[in-house]
Design a protein around this motif. Structure first.
Motif, PDB file in Angstrom:
ATOM      1  N   GLN A 149     104.066 135.325  63.480  1.00 50.78           N
ATOM      2  CA  GLN A 149     105.534 135.942  63.906  1.00 50.78           C
ATOM      3  C   GLN A 149     105.861 136.859  63.314  1.00 50.78           C
ATOM      4  O   GLN A 149     106.697 138.342  63.133  1.00 50.78           O
ATOM      5  N   ALA A 150     106.267 136.601  61.603  1.00 54.12           N
ATOM      6  CA  ALA A 150     106.125 137.506  60.681  1.00 54.12           C
ATOM      7  C   ALA A 150     106.129 138.850  60.024  1.00 54.12           C
ATOM      8  O   ALA A 150     106.940 140.097  60.415  1.00 54.12           O
ATOM      9  N   TRP A 151     104.386 138.983  60.938  1.00 53.80           N
ATOM     10  CA  TRP A 151     104.534 140.874  61.151  1.00 53.80           C
ATOM     11  C   TRP A 151     104.457 141.067  62.483  1.00 53.80           C
ATOM     12  O   TRP A 151     104.663 142.418  61.900  1.00 53.80           O
ATOM     13  N   LEU A 152     104.117 141.008  63.033  1.00 53.57           N
ATOM     14  CA  LEU A 152     104.745 141.231  64.297  1.00 53.57           C
ATOM     15  C   LEU A 152     106.209 141.220  64.588  1.00 53.57           C
ATOM     16  O   LEU A 152     106.899 142.261  65.464  1.00 53.57           O
ATOM     17  N   GLN A 153     107.474 140.116  63.748  1.00 58.83           N
ATOM     18  CA  GLN A 153     108.721 140.262  64.510  1.00 58.83           C
ATOM     19  C   GLN A 153     109.015 141.788  64.110  1.00 58.83           C
ATOM     20  O   GLN A 153     110.386 141.789  64.859  1.00 58.83           O
ATOM     21  N   PRO A 154     109.158 142.857  62.875  1.00 58.68           N
ATOM     22  CA  PRO A 154     109.570 143.896  62.695  1.00 58.68           C
ATOM     23  C   PRO A 154     110.415 144.202  63.956  1.00 58.68           C
ATOM     24  O   PRO A 154     110.361 145.163  64.141  1.00 58.68           O
ATOM     25  N   GLU A 155     108.896 144.600  64.999  1.00 61.05           N
ATOM     26  CA  GLU A 155     108.631 145.583  65.851  1.00 61.05           C
ATOM     27  C   GLU A 155     110.300 144.894  67.393  1.00 61.05           C
ATOM     28  O   GLU A 155     110.191 145.889  68.038  1.00 61.05           O
ATOM     29  N   GLY A 156     110.468 143.533  67.072  1.00 59.58           N
ATOM     30  CA  GLY A 156     111.620 143.671  67.818  1.00 59.58           C
ATOM     31  C   GLY A 156     111.617 143.675  69.362  1.00 59.58           C
ATOM     32  O   GLY A 156     110.156 142.698  69.458  1.00 59.58           O
ATOM     33  N   LEU A 157     112.294 143.807  70.131  1.00 56.05           N
ATOM     34  CA  LEU A 157     112.505 143.701  71.584  1.00 56.05           C
ATOM     35  C   LEU A 157     111.845 144.557  72.664  1.00 56.05           C
ATOM     36  O   LEU A 157     112.497 145.622  72.820  1.00 56.05           O
ATOM     37  N   LEU A 158     110.569 145.185  72.245  1.00 64.33           N
ATOM     38  CA  LEU A 158     110.169 146.373  72.723  1.00 64.33           C
ATOM     39  C   LEU A 158     108.742 146.313  73.582  1.00 64.33           C
ATOM     40  O   LEU A 158     107.637 145.541  72.798  1.00 64.33           O
ATOM     41  N   LEU A 159     108.340 147.228  74.651  1.00 59.71           N
ATOM     42  CA  LEU A 159     107.393 146.519  75.306  1.00 59.71           C
ATOM     43  C   LEU A 159     106.984 148.278  75.375  1.00 59.71           C
ATOM     44  O   LEU A 159     108.124 148.612  75.984  1.00 59.71           O
ATOM     45  N   ASP A 160     105.528 148.425  74.686  1.00 61.23           N
ATOM     46  CA  ASP A 160     105.036 149.616  75.214  1.00 61.23           C
ATOM     47  C   ASP A 160     104.088 149.400  76.660  1.00 61.23           C
ATOM     48  O   ASP A 160     102.560 148.930  76.331  1.00 61.23           O
ATOM     49  N   ARG A 161     104.313 149.933  78.368  1.00 61.86           N
ATOM     50  CA  ARG A 161     104.137 149.925  79.330  1.00 61.86           C
ATOM     51  C   ARG A 161     102.296 149.888  78.989  1.00 61.86           C
ATOM     52  O   ARG A 161     101.610 149.437  79.434  1.00 61.86           O
ATOM     53  N   LEU A 162     102.958 151.558  78.365  1.00 62.31           N
ATOM     54  CA  LEU A 162     101.207 152.703  78.218  1.00 62.31           C
ATOM     55  C   LEU A 162     100.476 151.897  77.532  1.00 62.31           C
ATOM     56  O   LEU A 162      99.245 151.874  77.670  1.00 62.31           O
ATOM     57  N   THR A 163     100.674 151.329  76.861  1.00 61.61           N
ATOM     58  CA  THR A 163      99.851 150.494  76.129  1.00 61.61           C
ATOM     59  C   THR A 163      99.914 149.165  75.657  1.00 61.61           C
ATOM     60  O   THR A 163      97.761 149.637  75.753  1.00 61.61           O
ATOM     61  N   LEU A 164     100.009 148.209  76.709  1.00 66.49           N
ATOM     62  CA  LEU A 164      99.228 147.348  77.812  1.00 66.49           C
ATOM     63  C   LEU A 164      98.566 147.697  78.924  1.00 66.49           C
ATOM     64  O   LEU A 164      97.485 147.007  78.550  1.00 66.49           O
ATOM     65  N   TYR A 165      98.684 148.604  79.310  1.00 66.24           N
ATOM     66  CA  TYR A 165      98.629 149.364  80.522  1.00 66.24           C
ATOM     67  C   TYR A 165      96.653 149.523  80.281  1.00 66.24           C
ATOM     68  O   TYR A 165      95.734 149.092  80.701  1.00 66.24           O
ATOM     69  N   ASP A 166      96.510 150.070  78.462  1.00 65.77           N
ATOM     70  CA  ASP A 166      95.184 151.052  78.113  1.00 65.77           C
ATOM     71  C   ASP A 166      94.299 149.689  77.466  1.00 65.77           C
ATOM     72  O   ASP A 166      93.198 149.382  77.793  1.00 65.77           O
ATOM     73  N   ILE A 167      95.541 148.742  77.054  1.00 63.15           N
ATOM     74  CA  ILE A 167      94.478 147.346  77.098  1.00 63.15           C
ATOM     75  C   ILE A 167      93.878 146.373  78.123  1.00 63.15           C
ATOM     76  O   ILE A 167      92.721 146.251  77.975  1.00 63.15           O
ATOM     77  N   LEU A 168      94.616 146.513  79.221  1.00 64.47           N
ATOM     78  CA  LEU A 168      93.963 145.324  80.062  1.00 64.47           C
ATOM     79  C   LEU A 168      93.090 146.322  81.262  1.00 64.47           C
ATOM     80  O   LEU A 168      92.303 145.620  81.816  1.00 64.47           O
ATOM     81  N   TYR A 169      93.310 147.633  81.567  1.00 62.36           N
ATOM     82  CA  TYR A 169      93.120 148.501  82.906  1.00 62.36           C
ATOM     83  C   TYR A 169      91.778 149.294  81.883  1.00 62.36           C
ATOM     84  O   TYR A 169      91.165 149.850  82.805  1.00 62.36           O
ATOM     85  N   ALA A 212      90.742 150.347  78.203  1.00 65.96           N
ATOM     86  CA  ALA A 212      89.889 149.715  77.220  1.00 65.96           C
ATOM     87  C   ALA A 212      88.453 149.340  77.597  1.00 65.96           C
ATOM     88  O   ALA A 212      87.409 149.501  77.327  1.00 65.96           O
ATOM     89  N   PRO A 213      88.343 148.231  78.304  1.00 69.12           N
ATOM     90  CA  PRO A 213      87.423 147.459  78.603  1.00 69.12           C
ATOM     91  C   PRO A 213      86.205 148.607  79.079  1.00 69.12           C
ATOM     92  O   PRO A 213      85.143 147.480  79.417  1.00 69.12           O
ATOM     93  N   TYR A 214      86.505 150.196  79.645  1.00 68.89           N
ATOM     94  CA  TYR A 214      85.235 150.444  80.577  1.00 68.89           C
ATOM     95  C   TYR A 214      85.360 151.956  80.003  1.00 68.89           C
ATOM     96  O   TYR A 214      85.141 152.992  79.724  1.00 68.89           O
ATOM     97  N   ALA A 215      85.798 151.747  78.359  1.00 72.69           N
ATOM     98  CA  ALA A 215      86.326 152.912  77.268  1.00 72.69           C
ATOM     99  C   ALA A 215      84.792 153.429  77.062  1.00 72.69           C
ATOM    100  O   ALA A 215      83.493 152.591  77.226  1.00 72.69           O
TER     101      ALA A 215
END
Length: 437
Positions: A412-432, A434-437
């Motif tokens: 939590q201490a390492w991730l906390q500085p990013e605050g309340l930010l969600l990058d949907r492009l990064t999440l999309y890449d991770i989920l849909y 990258a598995p087929y890279a």
């Protein structure tokens, strides 16, 4: 090893009805007839046989209490510095390499931002519906220009009618792809529209001898420039529209978990299934990570994430930071990584998944740049609540060792500085993607 309560994922205080409900829910997932794991199904059956019978459960609880209260045998190492203290006693300056907890506690709230509710301002990028309004307005203007040029030119002959149909077909060329793909004969209409646009371009040259008036030439120039501009805008909107459908508002604000511990995120036969003991270890790690996700509302937890053929047990995303997590179970002692990245227990090398985790960190760093990626190896004691496992603090290496009892706080201490930010492009890449890279 994990006990029957961990197998069914219930607390020791659970009632018989709650245990039965958990058993029924879990057995549907792991039953071989439903494509589950036969070995894990037997472990679940054994847990229910014991906990479903009040007499057997009482005897098992007494056995489990004896294991928890018994002092673990000291490892055969000459480093008494890392022997756990028998009782937690607050001190002004506690030794950072000694545990004082006897059971897992969720990490405390470290900042006001971590306590923000989901509706309190999670920033989602890219914004929903981006490019939609300018794309629709420009498409409407282009349609009016098409109608204007048809009205100015008139429909006096066969060629005028052909040009009018081609002008209308240019609207299909300018449409966003997620609209045009629904139109019958769209490929033919697009080809006709492009040919018509080329003919309009040729009309502007003096050698064409088209006899076009100055007003017609101005409208044609505006039409051709508008066609290119509108196609760019609608293309951008269509890409964001695809993202809006995949990572929608519900997924962005309410969903924080993908996959199940111990199972691949994408089951295409390229990732080997784990043994029952490994599945239970992944569940122990998942319970630690759940508390981190609860403390960071914008964070997302992905079990079994994969980039190509490189799999990782758990992935935590918060803002532009990604934590790749794996875990091991080991006896009390001091765990650290040597200069070559190999895991050591009290200075002696031990087997671990660090090499695979290090490869995953390198692969994700290459793909997600400039997102910051780090690996974390969580070391569990043989029985939950035991102490005596320590690791260096404050390291910035690619892979860091974390004792299970302090892992949630450090993650939590390492991730906390990013605050309340969600990058949907990064999440999309991770989920849909990258598995087929």
């Amino acid at each position: 090893m994990s006990d029957h309560y961990e197998v069914l994922n219930v607390e020791r205080t659970a009632t018989t009805a709650e245990i039965k409900s958990a058993y029924r829910r879990l057995v549907r997932q792991v039953h071989p007839d439903q494509g589950g794991n036969a070995a894990l199904f037997r472990v679940v059956q054994e847990a229910w046989t014991t906990l479903g019978d009040p007499a057997k459960r009482a005897a098992y609880d007494r056995t489990l209490d004896g294991q928890t209260n018994a002092q673990p045998s000291a490892p055969q190492y000459e480093e008494p510095t890392y022997t756990p203290r028998p009782e937690p006693e607050p001190e002004p300056a506690p030794d950072p390499f000694t545990w004082t907890q006897t059971s897992y506690q969720p990490p405390p709230q470290t900042s006001h931002a971590a306590a923000e509710p989901l509706s309190g301002g999670i920033e989602v990028v890219p914004a929903f519906g981006r490019w939609r309004l300018p794309a629709l307005l420009s498409l409407a203007v282009l349609t009016l220009l098409d109608i204007a040029i048809i009205a100015i030119g008139g429909l006096d002959g066969t060629w005028d009618i052909v040009f009018a149909v081609g002008t209308v077909a240019m609207i299909v060329v300018a449409m966003p792809p997620h609209w045009s793909r629904r139109i019958p004969l769209r490929r033919l209409l697009k080809a006709f529209g492009i040919v018509t646009a080329v003919l309009y371009f040729l009309v502007l040259f003096p050698f064409s001898k088209s006899g076009a008036t100055a007003l017609q030439r101005v409208v044609i120039i505006a039409l051709l420039i508008g066609l290119v501009l509108v196609r760019v805008l609608t293309g951008r909107w269509s890409k964001v529209h695809k993202l809006d459908k995949t990572i929608d508002a519900t997924a962005a604000y309410d969903f924080n978990l993908w996959g199940r511990p111990g199972e691949p995120l994408v089951d295409d036969g390229r990732t080997a299934w784990l043994s029952p003991s490994d599945v239970l270890r992944h569940r122990r790690t998942a319970r630690i990570l759940d508390s981190v996700v609860n403390a960071l509302p914008a964070s997302k937890l992905v079990h079994g994430a994969r980039i190509g053929d490189v799999a990782v047990s758990h992935l935590l995303l918060n803002g532009h930071r990604v934590a790749l997590i794996s875990s091991v179970v080991g006896p009390p002692g001091h765990y650290a990584l040597d200069a070559y990245g190999a895991l050591q227990l009290n200075g002696m090398p031990v087997d671990s998944p660090v090499s695979g985790l290090d490869a995953a960190v390198a692969a994700w760093r290459s793909r997600l740049a400039p997102v910051e990626v780090r690996g974390f190896l969580i070391v569990h004691p043989p029985v939950d609540g035991q102490g005596g496992i320590t690791a260096p603090l404050g390291t910035e290496a690619a892979v860091t060792c974390l004792p299970a009892q302090t892992a949630a706080n450090q993650l939590q201490a390492w991730l906390q500085p990013e605050g309340l930010l969600l990058d949907r492009l990064t999440l999309y890449d991770i989920l849909y993607r990258a598995p087929y890279a």
